[in-house]
Motif scaffolding. Structure first.
Motif, short mmCIF file in Angstrom:
data_model
loop_
_atom_site.label_atom_id
_atom_site.label_comp_id
_atom_site.label_asym_id
_atom_site.label_seq_id
_atom_site.Cartn_x
_atom_site.Cartn_y
_atom_site.Cartn_z
N TRP A 89 0.84 -1.21 0.00
CA TRP A 89 0.00 0.00 0.00
C TRP A 89 0.87 1.26 0.00
O TRP A 89 0.60 2.21 -0.74
N MET A 90 1.93 1.24 0.81
CA MET A 90 2.84 2.38 0.86
C MET A 90 3.52 2.59 -0.49
O MET A 90 3.69 3.72 -0.95
N ARG A 91 3.88 1.46 -1.14
CA ARG A 91 4.55 1.55 -2.44
C ARG A 91 3.59 2.14 -3.49
O ARG A 91 3.99 2.94 -4.33
N ASN A 92 2.33 1.74 -3.43
CA ASN A 92 1.33 2.28 -4.35
C ASN A 92 1.08 3.77 -4.12
O ASN A 92 0.71 4.50 -5.04
N LYS A 93 1.26 4.19 -2.87
CA LYS A 93 1.10 5.61 -2.53
C LYS A 93 2.37 6.41 -2.81
O LYS A 93 2.46 7.59 -2.48
N ARG A 94 3.36 5.76 -3.40
CA ARG A 94 4.63 6.38 -3.80
C ARG A 94 5.48 6.86 -2.63
O ARG A 94 6.16 7.87 -2.73
N TYR A 95 5.42 6.12 -1.52
CA TYR A 95 6.36 6.39 -0.44
C TYR A 95 7.74 5.96 -0.92
O TYR A 95 7.87 5.06 -1.76
#
Length: 355
Positions: A89-95
């Motif tokens: 989820w964090m990766r999809n949110k571009r963290y």
């Protein structure tokens, strides 16, 4: 965990590093990712057609807990899968990958401390207990404490829409540390220590433009605008682009470097043509420069950025321009350099001299 072991091979090592969530364990000297059936399938698909992955002997083994972290229980696989979902989820949110790794590790330690307490049963008192009996007891820094608070709160809200009591989770006061600054003479000694023009150019550019380590490594050839004497720093901290002035002297140095090394994509490339120069190698370049120059201070690459900002301030550059050049979101961050600038302090006469 899934461990990957293989004889040292630079290209294979660089490939393994690109797999999302892959990390290096210094003690066990293996690459690893948290285990799940889905994760294992992704791993096999990732290496398909690139390298042969031998998983014929793959089995569950008992690793002594003390080898990983001697005072915590192993992480439950169910909680591990929840953390993996949160990581995605964090990766999809571009963290950034750095933030993802920090949050993932923080959550793993937190739930292992709680002996795998069900996520739905976690309360504010658990975080308070963890803070008292683990973070404070082990004398970890306030920034480390803040990372845990951020990670746990975001995970619980995102995964289970569960909010913890903010009054119990009090934020620690952040230490007000002054930035480390080198004199211009020391900077010159470091930058002139290397005869290798590539090493000299990398260190010089960090100081000459006040760059962060990651900003230097992500620079591409097209980011140097020699006609306008500008350097374009793309998507740095905070996902922001910025423009930094670049002097004729550093442009000339970069031209000499380019003619000798002829990079294809990144301004500074590693052993693989077109590939990014590694952080570890860049740190090694600085370490060698310190040895050659005879400077015994524990200098880091960020010291060059701090020195650049302080020297700009001492030469009369407006603080607002320094803020823009460094890419600081708040002027308060930039104001820290007023505390280490010696220009005004040197003009103050001590009353001791009049005794």
């Amino acid at each position: 965990m899934v461990f990957l072991e293989f004889p040292y091979d630079f290209e294979l090592k660089e490939l393994v590093k690109t797999f999302p969530g892959m990390d290096w364990n210094k003690k066990l000297k293996v690459w690893y990712i948290p285990y799940s059936d889905q994760r294992l399938t992704e791993l096999i698909q990732f290496f398909k057609g690139k390298v042969w992955l031998d998983y014929s002997q793959f089995k569950k083994v008992s690793i002594p807990v003390e080898k990983i972290r001697n005072d915590l229980s192993p992480l439950d696989s169910g909680i591990g899968e929840e953390i993996i979902k949160f990581e995605q989820w964090m990766r999809n949110k571009r963290y950034s990958e750095s933030s993802i790794k920090t949050y993932r590790d923080a959550l793993s330690v937190f739930f292992r401390f709680l002996e795998n307490k069900p996520i739905t049963e976690v309360e504010s008192s658990d975080l308070e207990k963890f803070n008292t009996e683990y973070i404070i007891a082990k004398r970890y820094s306030s920034s480390y404490q803040n990372q845990f608070v951020n990670a746990v709160k975001l995970f619980l809200v995102n995964s289970h829409n569960k909010k913890l009591n903010p009054e119990i989770i009090s934020r620690p006061k952040k230490e007000k540390l002054l930035p480390n600054v080198l004199s211009k003479e020391e900077v010159k000694m470091i930058l002139e220590a290397h005869k290798n023009i590539k090493h000299k150019a990398m260190l010089s550019l960090i100081y000459a433009c006040g760059l962060r380590r990651s900003e230097l490594l992500n620079l591409k050839i097209k980011d140097v605008d020699s006609k306008r004497r500008l350097l374009i720093v793309r998507q740095s901290k905070g996902k922001k682009d910025r423009i930094v002035p670049i002097s004729d002297k550093i442009i000339e140095l970069l031209r000499k470097y380019y003619k000798e090394f002829i990079p294809k994509c990144y301004l500074f490339e590693g052993k693989i043509m077109g590939g990014m120069y590694s952080e570890k190698s860049l740190e090694s370049v600085l370490k060698q420069a310190l040895t050659k120059s005879g400077i015994s201070k524990p200098v880091t690459l960020h010291w060059l950025r701090h020195s650049y900002a302080t020297h700009l301030l001492e030469s009369g550059t407006d603080l607002r321009f320094i803020q823009e050049i460094l890419g600081h979101k708040s002027s308060k961050t930039t104001e820290i350099y007023t505390h280490v600038s010696t220009k005004s302090l040197q003009n103050i006469k001590s009353p001791f001299d009049d005794l």
